[in-house]
Write an enzyme that holds these catalytic residues in place. Structure first.
Site, mmCIF file in Angstrom:
data_model
loop_
_atom_site.group_PDB
_atom_site.id
_atom_site.type_symbol
_atom_site.label_atom_id
_atom_site.label_comp_id
_atom_site.label_asym_id
_atom_site.label_seq_id
_atom_site.Cartn_x
_atom_site.Cartn_y
_atom_site.Cartn_z
ATOM 1 N N CYS A 174 -10.456 -3.064 -10.518
ATOM 2 C CA CYS A 174 -9.515 -2.056 -9.444
ATOM 3 C C CYS A 174 -8.366 -1.770 -9.043
ATOM 4 C CB CYS A 174 -10.359 -1.877 -8.544
ATOM 5 S SG CYS A 174 -10.281 -2.970 -6.989
ATOM 6 N N HIS A 228 0.634 -0.830 -0.143
ATOM 7 C CA HIS A 228 0.310 0.193 -0.004
ATOM 8 C C HIS A 228 1.325 1.151 -0.360
ATOM 9 C CE1 HIS A 228 -3.039 -2.961 1.388
ATOM 10 N NE2 HIS A 228 -4.109 -1.929 0.251
ATOM 11 N N ARG A 266 2.499 -9.457 -0.826
ATOM 12 C CA ARG A 266 2.570 -8.345 -1.454
ATOM 13 C C ARG A 266 3.487 -7.393 -0.750
ATOM 14 N NH1 ARG A 266 -3.352 -5.736 -1.265
ATOM 15 N NH2 ARG A 266 -2.186 -3.996 -2.381
ATOM 16 N N ARG A 309 -15.540 2.029 -1.180
ATOM 17 C CA ARG A 309 -15.069 0.862 -0.258
ATOM 18 C C ARG A 309 -15.138 0.658 1.081
ATOM 19 N NH1 ARG A 309 -9.499 -1.992 -1.522
ATOM 20 N NH2 ARG A 309 -8.803 -0.752 -0.060
ATOM 21 N N ARG A 326 -10.200 4.096 -1.163
ATOM 22 C CA ARG A 326 -9.697 3.226 -0.278
ATOM 23 C C ARG A 326 -10.741 4.320 1.042
ATOM 24 N NH1 ARG A 326 -5.374 1.617 -4.102
ATOM 25 N NH2 ARG A 326 -5.328 -0.445 -4.237
ATOM 26 N N ASN A 385 -4.495 -7.309 -6.324
ATOM 27 C CA ASN A 385 -3.438 -6.869 -5.908
ATOM 28 C C ASN A 385 -3.360 -7.758 -5.138
ATOM 29 O OD1 ASN A 385 -2.720 -4.339 -7.144
ATOM 30 N ND2 ASN A 385 -4.123 -3.470 -5.209
ATOM 31 N N ASP A 386 -4.239 -8.000 -4.704
ATOM 32 C CA ASP A 386 -4.524 -9.189 -3.029
ATOM 33 C C ASP A 386 -4.915 -10.418 -3.773
ATOM 34 O OD1 ASP A 386 -4.527 -8.344 -0.993
ATOM 35 O OD2 ASP A 386 -6.215 -6.886 -0.537
ATOM 36 N N GLU A 397 -11.499 -10.676 -3.922
ATOM 37 C CA GLU A 397 -9.856 -10.744 -4.338
ATOM 38 C C GLU A 397 -9.096 -11.772 -3.140
ATOM 39 O OE1 GLU A 397 -8.815 -6.627 -2.144
ATOM 40 O OE2 GLU A 397 -10.097 -6.957 -1.371
HETATM 41 C C1 PEP Z 1 -6.927 -5.033 -4.509
HETATM 42 O O1 PEP Z 1 -6.438 -5.785 -3.648
HETATM 43 O O2 PEP Z 1 -6.776 -5.897 -6.128
HETATM 44 C C2 PEP Z 1 -7.520 -3.781 -4.293
HETATM 45 C C3 PEP Z 1 -7.548 -2.776 -4.755
HETATM 46 O O3 PEP Z 1 -7.074 -3.627 -2.777
HETATM 47 P P1 PEP Z 1 -6.014 -2.827 -1.536
HETATM 48 O O4 PEP Z 1 -5.150 -2.476 -3.091
HETATM 49 O O5 PEP Z 1 -6.360 -1.400 -1.186
HETATM 50 O O6 PEP Z 1 -5.982 -4.255 -1.333
HETATM 51 MG MG MG Z 2 -7.347 -5.526 -1.823
#
Ligand code: PEP
Ligand code: MG
Length: 594
Positions: free
Chosen positions: A530, A216, A493, A360, A323, A482-483, A459
């Site tokens: 996203c 993040h 990550r 979210r 977020r 991402n997750d 995710e």
């Molecule tokens: C993701 O996990 O791809 C996502 C958009 O949420 P975050 O990056 O805030 O975990």
């Molecule tokens: Mg996520």
């Protein structure tokens, strides 16, 4: 001596500037330049702080002398003497004055910078006793900073925009006035909340020792559109305060103390980057439509309501991911109440001027602790722990507060309500029941609220494998790649040590992404991506070929993705995309798009 350090490229572009080393514990110190005619005032603030702390220590000494000898170990009094000596040490006072007078740093920043310089000298000492004095110095400085926090600081002058800072960085390294010298922040680690604090800051680039490409912290750096390198291992140890640095955010390289030839080369690259940005900016008003006439929705990811302005400036047709957890971080246990949240969500909705905003619900946990300095991440596996919807459902009253605030904001414009990290049917049912209850609470109070479309993030692999359940309950899905990548491949990550295994093109990841897009489309439900994959122009054609028509990303990435959209023919891309998903080594087919 010139040397380079390799890390991970996270935010595009080249930054050239002097190093500012910041310890994680000093992140909350204000960083701004003062006008030359305020220098004396800053030195005065410093003097006052020093005087106040000396008096504080003297009072402590006195109270010790009034206690019985058995209650006051000799060491305590000796320690106070050491603190007093450190406070009066020339190296500290002269050094701090230098940062204020020559560099125009505000007093707190100058103090924290000099602390960092002296700390390194202590670290290098042979004598263990002297090495340990570093902790005493930190305590003394902390006392001074605490005193200064209580004294109102002058309002920070407005800071230049990232583009202006880049232009300043492209200027001649030598001969600039102190305020014009571009600065690069170097830290061992920066929490996402710390990073956000630097959003309107003086820095033209960021470097951290730790972190992965989709951590993040990296995501916030990208949203700031400032060149950044994370996972640069020991950068914060090898770089010295004030070294000249080049941050190559495209290649993930940090060059320390570059020669004039290297500097020229990177300034040239920097100018090329500027030209490319200017060229892309002409696409701002061009509708995102493919060669075969498919209209593509390009949305923005934002962290704060104020980001709505950059979302619109970037040409976004809505917010695909707000977020909301950034409203909750760094609050020292005082979470935002319903009114504060309502005003923030409403500001984002109004800021988008009638375009949809997807809010979210809070995704606290893992690498987004509530408070970065409280060591919450002490859980054995925070990414697998009480995070996101699990955290919300663990405190239903707090969760309903957020839900009511979002529902109320929906009275001011189109709002989508999105839930992160769902994996269980019972979590879905519990969440929906709490949304109903929140509506009922607002009804009872006669408080107006608006309609929302309900969405779920996909995710966790378990969610991507039970799509019918999700599609039964939700109006739309949003794939958090991402997750999804992190949990499918069991790769943290945020951990640079396994960053090479974090692979968006792993066949398992692609199958889950492709399956989610296909299942939602088959039922006529909305689906978007996203995660960072959506903002990577190298992925645009593949996602278009898989049927994706909605992408959400940092505003700064929208135009580069739009350029790919304008050049794409989805009908020709579809068969190729299926081949990529079915391949054992999808990466080998990526260059062969139709
Ligand atoms: C993701 O996990 O791809 C996502 C958009 O949420 P975050 O990056 O805030 O975990
Ligand atoms: Mg996520």
């Amino acid at each position: 001596m010139t040397f380079s350090i390799h890390g991970l490229a996270v935010a595009r572009g080249i930054a050239i500037g002097r190093a500012v080393l910041v310890a994680s514990s000093r992140m909350d110190v204000a960083h701004y330049f003062v006008e030359a005619d305020r220098v004396d005032h800053e030195i005065e603030r410093l003097r006052n702080a020093r005087k106040a702390v000396i008096e504080e220590l003297q009072r402590l000494q006195q109270s010790l002398s009034q206690m019985s000898p058995t209650d006051t170990p000799d060491e305590l009094s000796a320690l106070l003497d050491v603190h007093m000596m450190l406070l009066q040490d020339e190296v500290l006072t002269t050094g701090v004055k230098h940062w204020i007078t020559d560099r125009l740093y505000n007093a707190e920043w100058a103090l924290a910078t000099q602390l960092e310089v002296i700390s390194r000298q202590f670290d290098g000492m042979e004598d263990a006793y002297l090495r340990e004095r570093k902790a005493d110095l930190e305590q003394v400085v902390e006392r001074m900073l605490r005193f200064m926090r209580g004294v109102p600081s002058p309002v920070a002058p407005p800071m230049p925009s990232p583009a202006e800072r880049r232009r300043a960085a492209a200027g001649d390294a030598a001969g600039d006035s102190a305020q014009d010298v571009p600065l690069v922040l170097v830290a061992h680690d920066l929490s996402p909340a710390d990073m956000l604090q630097f959003k309107q800051s003086v820095f033209t680039g960021f470097v951290t020792d730790v972190g992965g490409r989709t951590s993040h912290t990296a995501i916030v750096a990208r949203s700031m559109d400032i060149p950044a390198v994370v996972g640069a291992r020991s950068a914060s140890q090898l770089v010295r305060q004030d070294d000249w640095l080049i941050v190559d955010g495209d290649a993930g390289v940090l060059i320390v103390d570059p020669t004039p030839i290297v500097l020229d080369e990177y300034r040239f690259k920097q100018r090329q980057g500027e030209l490319e940005r200017e060229r892309l900016s002409r696409l701002r008003h061009t509708p995102a439509v493919t060669l075969d006439g498919e209209r593509i929705e390009l949305l923005a990811n934002i962290e704060q309501p104020e980001d709505a302005a950059s979302a619109r400036a970037g040409g976004a047709v809505g917010v695909g991911l707000f977020r909301s957890e950034f409203l909750f971080m760094g609050r020292h246990d005082r979470l935002p109440d319903e009114r504060e949240q309502y005003l923030a969500y409403r500001a984002a909705v109004e800021g988008m001027g009638g375009l949809p905003v997807t809010i979210r619900t809070v995704d606290i946990g893992a690498d987004k602790p509530l408070d970065s300095h409280r060591g919450e991440a002490a859980h054995p596996n925070p990414a697998l722990g009480l995070r996101a919807i699990r955290w919300s459902l663990a405190d239903p009253a707090m969760f309903r507060t957020q839900l009511r605030a979002i529902l109320r904001a929906a009275a001011h414009g189109p709002v989508n309500l999105m839930i992160p990290m769902l994996a269980h049917g019972r979590e879905i049912r519990h969440t929906l029941a709490l949304i109903d209850r929140s509506r009922a609470e607002l009804d009872n109070l006669g408080v107006p609220y608006g309609p929302v479309r309900l969405g779920a993030m996909i995710e966790i692999p378990a969610a991507a494998l039970m799509l019918p359940l999700f599609l039964r309950h939700f109006d739309f899905l949003s794939i958090g790649t991402n997750d999804l990548i992190q949990y499918t491949l069991a790769i943290d990550r945020t951990d640079e040590a396994v960053a090479h295994l974090y692979d968006p093109l792993h066949p398992a990841v692609l199958q889950l992404v492709a399956g989610t897009i296909a299942a939602a489309r088959a039922q006529g439900k909305g689906v978007s991506v996203c995660g960072e994959m959506a903002g990577d122009p190298a992925m645009t054609r593949l996602l278009l070929g898989l049927g994706l028509r909605s992408f959400s990303m940092h505003p700064a990435q929208i135009l580069a993705v739009k350029q790919e959209v304008l050049r794409a023919d989805t009908a020709r891309l579809a068969p190729w995309a299926q081949q990529v998903v079915a391949a054992e080594e999808p990466a080998t087919l990526m260059g062969r798009a139709g």
